[in-house]
Design an enzyme around this catalytic site. Structure first.
Site, PDB file in Angstrom:
ATOM      1  N   GLY A 469      48.421  49.816  36.134  1.00 26.60           N
ATOM      2  CA  GLY A 469      49.630  49.020  36.286  1.00 26.60           C
ATOM      3  C   GLY A 469      49.322  47.553  36.450  1.00 26.60           C
ATOM      4  N   GLY A 471      47.697  45.787  34.345  1.00 29.27           N
ATOM      5  CA  GLY A 471      47.805  45.121  33.054  1.00 29.27           C
ATOM      6  C   GLY A 471      46.482  44.828  32.379  1.00 29.27           C
ATOM      7  N   ALA A 509      38.107  45.713  43.386  1.00 31.99           N
ATOM      8  CA  ALA A 509      37.745  44.361  43.806  1.00 31.99           C
ATOM      9  C   ALA A 509      38.235  43.294  42.815  1.00 31.99           C
ATOM     10  CB  ALA A 509      36.225  44.238  44.025  1.00 31.99           C
ATOM     11  N   LYS A 703      39.358  33.876  37.453  1.00 30.62           N
ATOM     12  CA  LYS A 703      38.853  34.597  38.629  1.00 30.62           C
ATOM     13  C   LYS A 703      39.682  35.872  38.725  1.00 30.62           C
ATOM     14  CE  LYS A 703      38.125  30.240  40.978  1.00 30.62           C
ATOM     15  NZ  LYS A 703      38.564  29.312  42.023  1.00 30.62           N
ATOM     16  N   GLU A 707      44.742  40.939  44.824  1.00 30.61           N
ATOM     17  CA  GLU A 707      44.691  41.311  46.244  1.00 30.61           C
ATOM     18  C   GLU A 707      45.083  40.116  47.112  1.00 30.61           C
ATOM     19  OE1 GLU A 707      41.213  44.147  47.065  1.00 30.61           O
ATOM     20  OE2 GLU A 707      40.568  43.008  45.326  1.00 30.61           O
TER      21      GLU A 707
END
Ligand SMILES: Cc1cc2nc3c(=O)[nH]c(=O)nc-3n(C[C@H](O)[C@H](O)[C@H](O)COP(=O)(O)OP(=O)(O)OC[C@H]3O[C@@H](n4cnc5c(N)ncnc54)[C@H](O)[C@@H]3O)c2cc1C
Lengths: 747, 289
Positions: A469, A471, A509, A703, A707
């Protein structure tokens, strides 16, 4: 920017199928002759298993197998990404509410469910369970883990799995004008992916095929190969795009069980968890973190001293890594002369905790940022000002020996403050808060990609990333579109089949745009090099005179598209060009985390809110979240990730938590009494913004993101509540009742 | 889920016959937003499910008749919230209907089902009590009518006998100007079951009707005749005392995860005072004095 290339808000690849219900999730796949599995569990947390009687359950028509520990190899096979401690089924003792003790496979789901209820587990409830940090550390508490599982470990006879020490400088010798010391608590919360975990297995020739909603299919492949003693080539893993994962689907859980069951029955078996069962399968570590912050009277940080206790649950899963990675950056994005971090992973008779968006950082951020605000208030310094004063500058090695600050973080903080209107007069009854979050991206990585430019100029991209989800398919296709000049509707991204798609270490991560993105880019560049050779041959010029860029071939005196060159170059037989790309970041054994940060996710979150003085309800009037993304390959997807992360952060900040009874049973299993934010619970105004300086390590300067916007939500909200009410609450979530109770205590 | 027979009668008489025949082994199905969950979770295991949606007499309809607004048993929350007559006469019922579940749930959930399900937290119960709704019941012995206050019994229990079903909810159009407000306490704003439901109505004669739920086995109605509560000029303290008195009967669950008893008791007072204030403000002006 419109279009299909990098930087465009291109339409989500696979998005139409997702929103119209056409996407095939794992539970939509049926296999001929499939058996359905239901787990047998006990309605208690900790119990001694005396015996299991299958007789009544076996009478249910359609039942084909009732698997117990007895039916598995001896000693019980165990597995886990860090420690091999998780048994395929509980043996001897259950260690948390919902731990599977047996499993029934039957011709129908109904039969499996009916039989599962009839499996009689004679057991003794062990009421003296370990459900809290304080109890776990009490020398009289029972040991959660069998000490034999870690024979040479001096901590084996405690409930502490590991105690880690990080830091630099000498905290004890620092002189600070003000020392603020507090303890902050963070609750157990669950991922609540809309698609529950699902697992299937089927005998496959002389090997086995496994289907899983897993984020790390290649880790699963290794795990199964090891348990069943099969070569990797005989373990085929299918990983259909998960319907949300958030870290909760990273590591193998019940795949080994279905694998053994399918080998035993010789038939495909499948197990789809209920939502309630997913609560018992995955959660975030709850924490108690004591922080001492030393400050000079001008607000300069002098030291940070953390004692961080993570209650990780009954089996380790990836939790020890959560503890280390989360705590290593406990001091955040600041310049701090001395830092001491003692971080413990503590075993308990609760659901094993695992990776969860933010990976330990939301817990430490709640503690650090809240404590910094207490210091700022005591010193009479503006909370934005104190952050800017201590924030690392781009290029500054703020964690000695690690990657220097890789972005203009000041810019992000100022943008968040400006969007919120930090300097504008505060409307009556409102409060504001601002907080910063910092998470390191991957410390190691390995991704391979193959790209095939087919004879008609259409493209196949092979990538072992899981698109749950976020993408990933879209950005990989955008990279190929950009490099090969092919529109998105002529590109397919192939994922989720370990026999077809080359290896990828994992989807975690926030790595994939950077690591797999680079592998895809390099595979495209490999093709560009072949096109260049082809073009030089066609025109009879030297290769050095030809260049290929963004889908175009530049030759002396003319230019052509990659596709034109390809079609002519392949000639009448057709064919294709195949490119391979690899991206790796190797282990650094000297580094405490096994590697420096590939990049940092930096976020500044600023909120404004009101607190109902009668009920304690919080209304967030404004929520601004600004992330340093390097470059937004797809701005719409970046917004989606940032907003999604922000809202998820509001969940654990305002309402989410497991509620236990005295015996360690989770009382609020399922959606009715475990509340997550709905669209009506959103801030009245929620905006995200990106800082784009193309200073990341990925393709075009990206980058990782996704999160960041979650990390600092709790302290920003907590700080605003304090400003609005004068109350300081150091425990989450900030439910209306908790806020009201704090108001009452003050009276 | 246990298998069952599914029937779809065309008439009330046929439904009543089926119900009477199967007694406790039958379950009525309207929108199914309560029943289907109970079936799935195995909390109810009927032999027969009787779907009411194809019964002509129960088709969704809201009619005005003889001083009553009649809401047929198949009418869903969305229809109720959109009906102009209900908006005009029973605004607090609209306020309760629009917070039931979500858009999807409201398009399925019936008003009759909300009451018949017998949940102490049913959102429409307090306004129906305040508006003095009447429940029309068909059974083996014909039709009978009952005040909603008598109809609601306790958790999962309403005053239906074997073979009976609800055909309509009938709301008497207030004879005197009235102001009313509905409010509730939830843990979040979207889709939640309430920890307190509360409706307050004041009329031009100074009578205050206050109903609240989710803090005991059923929603309760209290009527205050002294006129003090409805008096816009009476002090907050005086009103608070009267309200506190009215809430003495609340017995919030001690083990509930949704809210502690102390919090619920305190919130009854907060929500009660607020709903009362809103109701007074809504009472048409010229008669408010
Ligand atoms: C996600 C979700 C959210 C919800 N949120 C709320 C909420 O916020 N507030 C709230 O109050 N409720 C809520 N509910 C519960 C439910 O939607 C309501 O109670 C609804 O009004 C029930 O109506 P129904 O037509 O769906 O009833 P059904 O499920 O069809 O029936 C409910 C019960 O009533 C009986 N019954 C139905 N019609 C009749 C009749 N005519 N005569 C006799 N008995 C009958 C049935 O046999 C059954 O026992 C929610 C439910 C869900 C699934």
């Amino acid at each position: 920017m419109s279009g299909d290339g990098v930087g465009a808000s291109a339409r989500r690849v696979g998005g139409y199928g997702r929103v119209t219900g056409h996407q095939e999730y794992l539970a939509d796949i049926t296999l001929t002759d499939m058996l359905h599995v239901k787990l047998v569990t006990l309605d208690c947390a900790r119990a001694r298993i005396i015996s299991i009687d299958k007789t009544a359950a076996e009478q249910v028509s359609g039942v084909r197998l009732i698997m117990t520990a007895e039916d598995l190899p001896h000693p019980m096979p165990r597995f886990g990404p860090q420690f091999q401690d998780r048994p395929v089924l509980a043996t001897g003792e259950t260690k948390y509410h919902g731990e599977p003790i047996a499993a029934v496979a039957a011709e129908t789901k109904d039969a499996a469910e009916a039989a599962a209820k009839l499996v009689r587990v004679d057991h003794e409830v062990l009421v003296d369970g370990v459900f809290s940090v304080s109890r776990a550390l009490d020398p009289t508490a029972p040991l959660v883990q069998d000490p034999d599982l870690r024979p040479d470990d001096p901590l084996a006879n405690t409930n502490i799995l590991r105690e880690h020490h990080f830091g630099w400088g000498d905290v004890d010798s620092q002189e600070a004008d003000l020392v603020v010391e507090n303890t902050y608590e963070f609750p157990m919360v669950t991922h609540f992916a809309i698609e529950p975990h699902g697992f299937m297995a089927a005998p496959d020739g002389d090997g086995i095929a496994i289907w899983s909603t897993i984020q790390h299919p290649y880790l699963l492949q290794k795990t199964i190969a090891k348990l069943l003693d099969l070569p990797l080539a005989k373990v085929r893993v299918f990983a259909p795009d998960p319907g949300g994962a958030f870290g909760g689907k990273q590591n193998p859980k019940l795949e080994p069980l279905v694998a053994y069951m399918s080998l035993r029955t010789g038939r495909p078996v499948r197990l789809i968890l209920t939502l309630d069962e997913t609560f018992q399968a995955v959660r975030r570590a709850s924490t108690e973190i004591r922080v001492r912050t030393g400050l000079n009277s001008d607000g300069t940080l002098v030291f940070e001293d953390f004692e961080s206790n993570f209650l990780i649950g009954a089996y380790v899963d990836i939790a020890d890594r959560v503890v280390t990675k989360g705590n290593y950056l406990a001091a955040g994005p600041y310049r701090v002369p001395a830092v001491r971090i003692i971080a413990r992973g503590i075993l308990s008779h609760t659901t094993p905790s695992t990776a969860f968006r933010g990976f330990g950082i939301p817990q430490v951020t709640w503690a650090r940022e809240s404590n910094l605000d207490e210091g700022a208030r005591a010193l009479g310094i503006d909370r934005l000002e104190i952050r800017l004063r201590n924030l690392a500058e781009q290029g500054e090695e703020f964690v000695p020996g690690d990657t220097p600050a890789d972005g203009d973080w000041q810019q992000a903080v100022r943008r968040a403050a400006e969007l919120l209107g930090w300097d504008e007069p505060l409307p009556a009854g409102r409060g504001r808060g601002i907080a910063l979050g910092l998470k390191s991206g991957p410390t190691t990585g390995l991704s391979y990609s193959t790209v095939r430019l087919l004879g008609d100029g259409s493209v196949l991209i092979y990538s072992g990333t899981s698109d749950m989800g976020q993408g990933a398919r879209t950005v990989f296709a955008q990279i190929a579109s950009q490099e090969l000049g092919v529109p998105l509707d002529r590109i397919s991204v192939i994922m989720g089949d370990s026999t077809v798609v080359p290896y990828d270490q994992q989807t975690s991560a926030s790595r994939s745009s950077v690591l797999m993105g680079t592998a895809v880019l390099r595979a495209c560049q490999d093709i560009q090099a072949k096109v260049r050779t082809m073009a030089a041959r066609l025109d009879g010029v030297d290769e050095s005179e030809v260049s290929v860029e963004k889908g175009m071939v530049y030759l002396p005196g003319r230019e052509a598209t990659v596709t034109e060159t390809l079609v002519t170059g392949l000639g009448p037989l057709g064919g294709e060009l195949v490119g391979n790309g690899e991206m790796r970041k190797d282990k650094d054994l000297e580094h405490p985390l096994g590697g420096s940060a590939l990049f940092f996710e930096f976020n500044a979150t600023a909120v404004e809110l009101e607190v109902d003085p009668g009920t304690g309800e919080i209304t967030i009037t404004k929520h601004m979240t600004v992330s340093d993304v390097g470059l937004a390959m797809n701005p719409l997807q970046v917004t989606g990730q940032d907003e999604g992360a922000a809202i998820m952060g509001l969940g654990h900040t305002l309402m989410e938590h497991y509620i236990f009874d005295e015996e360690g049973r989770i009382r609020n299993l399922g959606a009715i009494d475990y509340r997550i934010p709905t669209s009506l619970d959103l801030p009245l105004e929620l905006r995200s913004d990106s800082i784009e300086n193309a200073d990341g390590p990925g393709p075009y300067g990206v980058k990782g993101i996704s999160e960041g916007a979650l990390l600092a939500v709790s302290p920003a909200v907590g700080s605003a509540v304090t400003e609005a009410t004068g109350l300081i609450i150091r425990d989450l979530p900030l439910t209306p009742q908790r806020v009201w109770e704090a108001m009452m205590e003050r009276v | 889920m246990k298998t069952f027979e599914y029937t779809r009668p065309r008439t009330v008489a046929e439904a009543v016959r089926l119900l009477n025949e199967h007694g406790p082994d039958a379950q009525l199905l309207a929108g199914g937003t309560d029943l289907v969950i109970e079936l799935r979770n195995g909390w109810k295991e009927p032999e027969v499910v009787i779907d009411l949606k194809r019964i002509d007499e129960l088709r969704p309809s809201i009619t005005e008749d003889g001083g009553f607004i009649k809401i047929s048993a198949s009418t869903v929350m969305t229809d109720i919230a959109e009906d102009q007559r209900i908006q005009k006469y029973f605004p607090a019922l609209v306020e309760s209907a629009v917070v039931v579940g979500s858009v999807q749930i409201r398009a399925r959930a019936t008003l009759a089902g909300n009451i018949c399900n017998g949940s102490p937290a049913a959102d429409t119960a307090p306004p129906m009590l305040v508006y003095d709704a009447v429940v029309a019941i068909a059974g083996p012995n014909g039709m009978r009518r009952m005040q909603v206050d008598d109809f609601i019994v306790g958790p999962g229990k309403v005053a239906l006998e074997r073979g009976e079903l609800v055909t309509a909810i009938e709301l008497p159009i207030p004879q005197r100007p009235m102001g009313a407000a509905y409010t509730r306490l939830t843990r979040r704003r979207g889709t939640d079951l309430a920890s307190i439901t509360l409706c307050c109505g004041v009329d031009a004669d100074g009578i205050t009707r206050l109903a609240y739920g989710s803090v005991g086995p059923r929603a309760v109605l209290l009527v205050e005749m002294s006129g003090v509560l409805a008096d816009p000029n009476a002090s907050h303290e005086t009103k608070a005392d009267i309200l506190n008195e009215m809430f003495l009967g609340a017995s919030p669950s001690l083990r509930s995860m949704r809210a502690s008893p102390d919090y619920r008791r305190a919130m009854l007072r907060v929500l009660g005072a607020r709903a009362l204030q809103t109701a007074i403000e809504r009472l048409p002006r010229e008669t408010a004095a």
